[in-house]
Every structure is written in C-alpha cells, then in structure tokens.
Design an enzyme around this catalytic site. Structure first.
Site: not given
Ligand SMILES: O=P(O)(O)OC[C@H]1O[C@H](OP(=O)(O)OP(=O)(O)O)[C@H](O)[C@@H]1O
Ligand SMILES: Nc1ncnc2[nH]cnc12
Length: 232
Positions: A119, A156
């Site tokens: 994202r 998370e």
């Molecule tokens: O602060 P954190 O606990 O590290 O989490 C935040 C990250 O989690 C989500 O991405 P995700 O890893 O779900 O990947 P995606 O964007 O490919 O769905 C979000 O877009 C952040 O990059």
């Molecule tokens: N609660 C949440 N919503 C969307 N993206 C996430 N990445 C980690 N935690 C998330």
C-alpha cells in the site's frame, strides 16, 4: 502560550499582547504604539490565517477519515482492518491525502521517497513526483530482479521480509518512508534499517493511519512519525 492540537501539528495561538506607552517610543520606533498597533494587526491576521489553515486541514482530515472503511475480523478474527481502498474511490479525499503529505515535505529537501509494498506503492509515487524525488519500492521477497539487501520483521499478524535494490538509494540521500498504516511498527523499522544500512538519512516516516494501541511509534524510537488519522 496556547496551542491547538490538530493531529500532529501544533497551531500556536498567540495571546494578544498589551502595549504600554513607553519612554522608548522616541528612541525605538519598533516599540511605538503605531508599530504595536500594526504588529498586533499582523499577528491577528496571522492568527486568523493559521486558524483558517487549521480549519481547512481539519476538513480534509475529516473527509479522509470518513473515506476509510473499517472491516472487523479481517484477515482473521480480532483484527479491525483499516481499508484504504475506499479512500482511493474518493478522488477528493485521495488528493487531500497526497496534498497534506506534499505540503509537509515540500521544503525538507527529500531526495528519495521509499514506499513499502503493497500500500506504500499507492501513496508514495504521487508524493515523490510532487516533491521531485525518486521513488524506491521496498518489495516483498523474491520480487526484485537485481541484487537486493533485505530485512526481516514481525507483523500484527505474522512475519515478513522486505527487500530493496542495491544502488537505488545512496549514502547522503534524504529519505521519506511512506506506508498506508503503522500498527506494531515492524515494517517501518525494517524500512528504516534498509535505508540506514546504505548510508541515507531517514528524515521522517509518514502514514495515513496509526493504530496507537499497538505502540508502533514507540518502536521507532527517536525517528519522527507523521500520521493523518489515528484510529483506536
Ligand atoms: O506496523 P506493522 O505491524 O508492521 O504493520 C503495518 C504494515 O501492515 C500492512 O501491510 P501488510 O504486511 O499487511 O502487507 P500488504 O500491504 O501487502 O497487504 C500495512 O500496509 C503496513 O505495511
Ligand atoms: N488493522 C490493520 N488494518 C489494515 N492493515 C493492517 N496492517 C496491520 N494491521 C492492519
């Protein structure tokens, strides 16, 4: 001094000063009643322009907040998923998001915007273009074709790794890290680590959303974090 807190910006409200007629009047025109009157007018003008700017920023933040959809129990029970795809459906709110970041960083001499997959790839490039900076993608493993450096991190909901092309960021670059959201802060820490390993200076991390309960901000230590929306 009073301050009005609008998300991460402190808008300073100056208390109007009272000017007394003083013996300095003739020897220091800057302390004259006429100057005081003008300077008070300028302060009032600057207060009202600050307040107008704060109100405008507040309107934009409200629109952005309303455009983000929250989905319970995705991708697994107990997670309140912050869905930015609905923000992307609203061109005004999406533009406001980009503009707020650009306004903050336009004079900060940023040479590289690093966006975290996936994202961060949505918000990073328009910010980089507006700042005249290069955009560097930080990708999930085995996606980049050239030589990479990589960093593992915990999420998370799971663990992951990000990679960056060797040579994309150089020593002396001034970096801004962009992602949609900070939860535990693991992703941003990994991004900072990659950027610092190659000798760049991370000026700030910026996200649309912060989940403050997960205390990701604490994990970043003294690295500054700017967010538009805090969601509990
Ligand atoms: O602060 P954190 O606990 O590290 O989490 C935040 C990250 O989690 C989500 O991405 P995700 O890893 O779900 O990947 P995606 O964007 O490919 O769905 C979000 O877009 C952040 O990059
Ligand atoms: N609660 C949440 N919503 C969307 N993206 C996430 N990445 C980690 N935690 C998330």
């Amino acid at each position: 001094m009073n301050t009005l807190k609008i998300f991460n910006s402190d808008i300073i409200i100056l208390k109007p000063k009272r000017y007394l007629h003083s013996a300095n009047f003739f020897i220091n025109p800057l302390k004259s009643p006429a100057h005081s009157f003008l300077s008070n007018c300028q302060k009032k003008q600057s207060i009202s322009s600050h307040m107008a700017a704060a109100a405008a920023a507040g309107d934009r933040i409200s629109r952005i907040t309303s455009a983000i959809r929250v989905i319970p129990d995705f991708p697994k029970p107990g997670i309140l998923f912050q869905d930015i795809t609905t923000l992307l459906l609203d061109p005004v709110a999406f533009k406001d998001t980009i503009d707020l970041f650009v306004e903050r960083y336009k004079d900060k001499d940023i040479s590289v915007v690093a966006g975290v997959e996936a994202r961060g790839f949505i918000f990073g490039p328009p910010i980089a273009l507006a700042l005249g900076a290069k955009f560097v993608p930080m990708r999930k493993p085995k996606k980049l074709p050239g030589p990479v450096i990589s960093e593992e991190y915990t999420l998370e909901y799971g663990t992951d790794k990000i990679e960056m092309h060797v040579g994309a960021v150089e020593a002396g670059d001034r970096a801004l890290v962009i992602d949609d959201l900070i939860a535990t802060g693991g992703t941003l820490c990994a991004a900072i680590s990659l950027l610092e390993r190659v000798g760049s200076h991370v000026v700030e991390c910026a996200c649309v959303i912060e989940l403050p309960e997960l205390k990701g901000r604490d994990r970043l230590g003294d690295k500054p974090l700017f967010v538009l929306v805090s969601s509990s």
